[in-house]
Design a protein around this motif. Structure first.
Motif, PDB file in Angstrom:
ATOM      1  N   GLN A   1       0.833  -1.211   0.000  1.00 50.16           N
ATOM      2  CA  GLN A   1       0.000   0.000   0.000  1.00 50.16           C
ATOM      3  C   GLN A   1       0.865   1.257   0.000  1.00 50.16           C
ATOM      4  O   GLN A   1       0.584   2.237  -0.704  1.00 50.16           O
ATOM      5  CB  GLN A   1      -0.927  -0.025   1.216  1.00 50.16           C
ATOM      6  N   LEU A   2       1.944   1.208   0.767  1.00 50.41           N
ATOM      7  CA  LEU A   2       2.858   2.360   0.827  1.00 50.41           C
ATOM      8  C   LEU A   2       3.598   2.555  -0.493  1.00 50.41           C
ATOM      9  O   LEU A   2       3.930   3.687  -0.855  1.00 50.41           O
ATOM     10  CB  LEU A   2       3.855   2.182   1.979  1.00 50.41           C
ATOM     11  N   ASP A   3       3.838   1.468  -1.222  1.00 51.67           N
ATOM     12  CA  ASP A   3       4.441   1.582  -2.566  1.00 51.67           C
ATOM     13  C   ASP A   3       3.598   2.502  -3.441  1.00 51.67           C
ATOM     14  O   ASP A   3       4.119   3.398  -4.126  1.00 51.67           O
ATOM     15  CB  ASP A   3       4.531   0.203  -3.239  1.00 51.67           C
ATOM     16  N   THR A   4       2.271   2.266  -3.425  1.00 54.30           N
ATOM     17  CA  THR A   4       1.351   3.072  -4.245  1.00 54.30           C
ATOM     18  C   THR A   4       1.321   4.521  -3.769  1.00 54.30           C
ATOM     19  O   THR A   4       1.305   5.453  -4.584  1.00 54.30           O
ATOM     20  CB  THR A   4      -0.075   2.480  -4.178  1.00 54.30           C
ATOM     21  N   ILE A   5       1.321   4.716  -2.466  1.00 52.56           N
ATOM     22  CA  ILE A   5       1.313   6.080  -1.912  1.00 52.56           C
ATOM     23  C   ILE A   5       2.561   6.832  -2.348  1.00 52.56           C
ATOM     24  O   ILE A   5       2.490   7.970  -2.814  1.00 52.56           O
ATOM     25  CB  ILE A   5       1.233   6.030  -0.363  1.00 52.56           C
ATOM     26  N   ILE A   6       3.736   6.179  -2.223  1.00 51.72           N
ATOM     27  CA  ILE A   6       5.010   6.846  -2.497  1.00 51.72           C
ATOM     28  C   ILE A   6       5.211   7.117  -3.986  1.00 51.72           C
ATOM     29  O   ILE A   6       5.955   8.020  -4.363  1.00 51.72           O
ATOM     30  CB  ILE A   6       6.173   6.027  -1.878  1.00 51.72           C
ATOM     31  N   GLU A   7       4.522   6.361  -4.852  1.00 43.17           N
ATOM     32  CA  GLU A   7       4.580   6.665  -6.292  1.00 43.17           C
ATOM     33  C   GLU A   7       4.109   8.093  -6.555  1.00 43.17           C
ATOM     34  O   GLU A   7       4.621   8.783  -7.448  1.00 43.17           O
ATOM     35  CB  GLU A   7       3.698   5.682  -7.074  1.00 43.17           C
TER      36      GLU A   7
ATOM     37  N   THR B   1       7.087  10.548   6.181  1.00 48.17           N
ATOM     38  CA  THR B   1       6.363   9.625   7.070  1.00 48.17           C
ATOM     39  C   THR B   1       6.112   8.279   6.383  1.00 48.17           C
ATOM     40  O   THR B   1       6.322   7.214   6.986  1.00 48.17           O
ATOM     41  CB  THR B   1       5.024  10.239   7.507  1.00 48.17           C
ATOM     42  N   SER B   2       5.678   8.319   5.122  1.00 47.54           N
ATOM     43  CA  SER B   2       5.400   7.070   4.398  1.00 47.54           C
ATOM     44  C   SER B   2       6.671   6.263   4.168  1.00 47.54           C
ATOM     45  O   SER B   2       6.681   5.034   4.287  1.00 47.54           O
ATOM     46  CB  SER B   2       4.731   7.367   3.052  1.00 47.54           C
ATOM     47  N   ARG B   3       7.760   6.962   3.857  1.00 48.81           N
ATOM     48  CA  ARG B   3       9.032   6.259   3.626  1.00 48.81           C
ATOM     49  C   ARG B   3       9.540   5.611   4.911  1.00 48.81           C
ATOM     50  O   ARG B   3      10.057   4.498   4.903  1.00 48.81           O
ATOM     51  CB  ARG B   3      10.078   7.219   3.051  1.00 48.81           C
ATOM     52  N   GLU B   4       9.392   6.317   6.024  1.00 44.59           N
ATOM     53  CA  GLU B   4       9.848   5.760   7.302  1.00 44.59           C
ATOM     54  C   GLU B   4       8.996   4.560   7.713  1.00 44.59           C
ATOM     55  O   GLU B   4       9.518   3.570   8.238  1.00 44.59           O
ATOM     56  CB  GLU B   4       9.831   6.841   8.390  1.00 44.59           C
ATOM     57  N   MET B   5       7.694   4.638   7.450  1.00 43.83           N
ATOM     58  CA  MET B   5       6.825   3.503   7.765  1.00 43.83           C
ATOM     59  C   MET B   5       7.167   2.311   6.877  1.00 43.83           C
ATOM     60  O   MET B   5       7.230   1.162   7.347  1.00 43.83           O
ATOM     61  CB  MET B   5       5.353   3.885   7.589  1.00 43.83           C
ATOM     62  N   ARG B   6       7.411   2.574   5.603  1.00 40.93           N
ATOM     63  CA  ARG B   6       7.765   1.477   4.701  1.00 40.93           C
ATOM     64  C   ARG B   6       9.114   0.871   5.089  1.00 40.93           C
ATOM     65  O   ARG B   6       9.302  -0.348   5.019  1.00 40.93           O
ATOM     66  CB  ARG B   6       7.785   1.953   3.244  1.00 40.93           C
ATOM     67  N   ALA B   7      10.056   1.715   5.520  1.00 45.01           N
ATOM     68  CA  ALA B   7      11.361   1.213   5.979  1.00 45.01           C
ATOM     69  C   ALA B   7      11.183   0.251   7.147  1.00 45.01           C
ATOM     70  O   ALA B   7      11.816  -0.807   7.209  1.00 45.01           O
ATOM     71  CB  ALA B   7      12.263   2.376   6.380  1.00 45.01           C
ATOM     72  N   GLU B   8      10.276   0.613   8.069  1.00 46.30           N
ATOM     73  CA  GLU B   8      10.013  -0.251   9.226  1.00 46.30           C
ATOM     74  C   GLU B   8       9.390  -1.577   8.782  1.00 46.30           C
ATOM     75  O   GLU B   8       9.712  -2.645   9.330  1.00 46.30           O
ATOM     76  CB  GLU B   8       9.096   0.458  10.219  1.00 46.30           C
ATOM     77  N   CYS B   9       8.521  -1.519   7.769  1.00 43.38           N
ATOM     78  CA  CYS B   9       7.955  -2.755   7.203  1.00 43.38           C
ATOM     79  C   CYS B   9       9.074  -3.641   6.651  1.00 43.38           C
ATOM     80  O   CYS B   9       9.106  -4.855   6.910  1.00 43.38           O
ATOM     81  CB  CYS B   9       6.969  -2.431   6.077  1.00 43.38           C
ATOM     82  N   PHE B  10       9.990  -3.025   5.904  1.00 45.46           N
ATOM     83  CA  PHE B  10      11.096  -3.789   5.314  1.00 45.46           C
ATOM     84  C   PHE B  10      11.980  -4.398   6.400  1.00 45.46           C
ATOM     85  O   PHE B  10      12.453  -5.534   6.257  1.00 45.46           O
ATOM     86  CB  PHE B  10      11.926  -2.900   4.387  1.00 45.46           C
ATOM     87  N   ILE B  11      12.211  -3.652   7.489  1.00 45.67           N
ATOM     88  CA  ILE B  11      13.020  -4.173   8.595  1.00 45.67           C
ATOM     89  C   ILE B  11      12.354  -5.420   9.177  1.00 45.67           C
ATOM     90  O   ILE B  11      13.000  -6.443   9.393  1.00 45.67           O
ATOM     91  CB  ILE B  11      13.215  -3.096   9.691  1.00 45.67           C
TER      92      ILE B  11
END
Length: 503
Positions: free
Chosen positions: A176-182, A189-199
């Motif tokens: 979902q964050l991939d689509t937002i960040i596009e 905020t979205s990048r930091e949340m996605r980073a936490e998902c990746f971690i």
């Protein structure tokens, strides 16, 4: 010749004109200032059109300074900032334009687009709605509608992503964050949340990429630098970990998390550097101790334990402590079976232990993972020669010494064996014949292993006493059987000067 009076009269005729010009200059100060702003605006436009952005920016700076209420000067400068990729600088200028001229729809539309990219959705929607209420052109109206619809979709996705994240459904949240960040490419905020998902998903490379972007998008982002440092640390990259935590402390020297982490990383980094210096200086035992200290400093991070054991394995192999090296190298290879450096070090230790078949296996495995490594190829060929040689005659085994034995040790072993196997000690013809053969082997072993050149050849798999191995090279022959020893002192330390036949 022109007279002085004539020249003076000529100058006096210009005086009234000069006075008029001076008077006009002082009366038109304000007019001149306005003209200067117009000139800067005109030059800026020309330079912008020509793609000379830095020069254009200088003129628009001057125009803004010359007339702080000239909304077009701010707008033009914002245009240059955007062309230069400096959206952070463009945003305040666009806001100033709207403040000076609220009905300037083009500026408001551009600001809305920037706010959308930054993920400031409510503010962006407000701008798009204002554009639609201000008699926009058809093109502006179409764009505002499109962006408003997109912003609504992003709002829904943000709510869904937060819900997925809270439920620890990190894969769905990341998608979902991939689509937002596009769309919201500058949304920290979205990048930091996605980073936490990746971690949480174990995709550290992707997490690093997002956190690096977040650290640049937000100028005082100490938390991003702290997370980057801890990720690199847990990956075993102490150098990068130290670099990132230093960036955090540059922003906030009193940051508790960063300072505590910095002390740990710095200590570990220093120990590793010291250990590597000791290896370079061939102080292997000290290097081993230093890497053992590394494992005590950081016992919980597997990568550092593995690194320490890998380097201990290398140091032990280099210092001829083959048995210990084989054990430590084996521990590393259980976790990292394709580690070429460790395979090479263990193979060398196997060679030292005369376990040539095991050495060959390790060199062959290493070669599969590093096909162009010339050293592996040469070492493999050497191990194969030594295996072949060991199946024939091994001078080290004849004297009962290790391959690492010093000259004194070799001579001492030779004297003991020569005394034991001297043929005069045996009366039975068969035993005497066997002793003669043994005594000759002992003598040859001593000659080869006490001669540096001959020993080097033998260590590389070539038998200096074997005519076939020499292939036409100079080699030593012994003639006359045991009787060639008459008058020879087998307990002397000098080189042999006798010849005898051993066929």
């Amino acid at each position: 010749m022109v007279s002085i009076d004539h020249v003076a009269q000529k100058i006096l005729t210009y005086v009234p004109y000069v006075l008029v010009l001076i008077d006009m200059r002082y009366e038109g100060v304000n007019c001149g200032r306005d003209g200067s702003v117009d000139n800067h605006m005109e030059m800026g436009k020309k330079l912008l059109a020509a793609g000379q952005l830095a020069d254009a920016l200088s003129h628009f700076h001057a125009a803004v300074d010359g007339d702080p209420k000239n909304y077009m000067a701010y707008y033009r400068r914002a245009t240059v900032f955007l062309a230069m990729g400096k959206s952070k600088s463009a945003l305040p200028d666009l806001s100033r334009v709207i403040e000076l001229k609220p009905d300037f729809t083009s500026a408001r539309l551009q600001r809305g687009n920037l706010l959308l990219k930054q993920g400031r959705l409510d503010e962006a929607e407000s701008d798009f709605k204002r554009v639609l209420k201000s008699n926009p052109s058809n093109k502006e109206e179409k764009e505002a509608h499109s962006q408003l619809t997109k912003s609504d979709e992003i709002q829904r996705l943000v709510a869904q992503a937060r819900s997925s994240f809270s439920s620890q459904d990190y894969m769905t949240a990341a998608a979902q964050l991939d689509t937002i960040i596009e769309t919201c490419v500058w949304d920290v905020t979205s990048r930091e949340m996605r980073a936490e998902c990746f971690i949480q998903m174990g995709e550290m490379g992707k997490a690093i990429s997002d956190l690096k972007a977040a650290s640049k998008l937000k100028s005082d982002n100490t938390q991003a630098f702290y997370k980057l440092s801890t990720i690199y640390y847990n990956l075993g990259d102490h150098e990068m970990s130290l670099n990132e935590v230093r960036e955090c402390l540059k922003l906030d020297p009193d940051h508790k998390q960063c300072y505590s982490h910095y002390k740990q990383v710095k200590k570990l980094n220093k120990q590793i550097h010291s250990a590597e210096e000791l290896i370079q200086e061939q102080r292997y035992e000290e290097a081993v101790s230093k890497y053992e200290a590394v494992m005590k400093t950081e016992p919980t991070v597997h990568h550092f334990s593995l690194l320490a054991k890998e380097r201990i394995c290398h140091a032990l192999a280099q210092s001829q402590q083959a048995s210990r090296a084989i054990s430590v190298c084996g521990e590393v290879l259980q976790s990292d079976p394709e580690n070429v450096n460790v395979l090479k070090d263990r193979a060398e230790a196997y060679v030292q232990e005369e376990q040539y078949e095991e050495a060959i296996k390790d060199y062959e495995t290493a070669a599969k993972h590093s096909e162009n490594d010339r050293q592996i190829k040469e070492s493999l060929e050497r191990a194969q020669r030594l295996l072949k040689q060991s199946q024939k005659r091994d001078y080290y085994k004849i004297l009962g010494v290790k391959r690492t034995a010093q000259k004194k040790e070799i001579i001492r072993a030779y004297r003991k064996l020569a005394q034991q196997w001297h043929p005069d000690n045996f009366q039975d013809p068969e035993e005497k014949k066997k002793a003669e053969k043994k005594f000759i082997d002992i003598a040859q072993a001593k000659e080869v292993l006490t001669d540096p050149e001959m020993r080097t050849k033998f260590d590389h798999g070539e038998d200096p006493m074997d005519p076939e191995s020499q292939q036409g090279h100079h080699h030593h022959n012994f003639h006359g059987g045991f009787h060639g020893f008459q008058g020879f002192n087998p307990f002397g330390s000098g080189p042999f000067n006798f010849k005898f036949n051993f066929n």
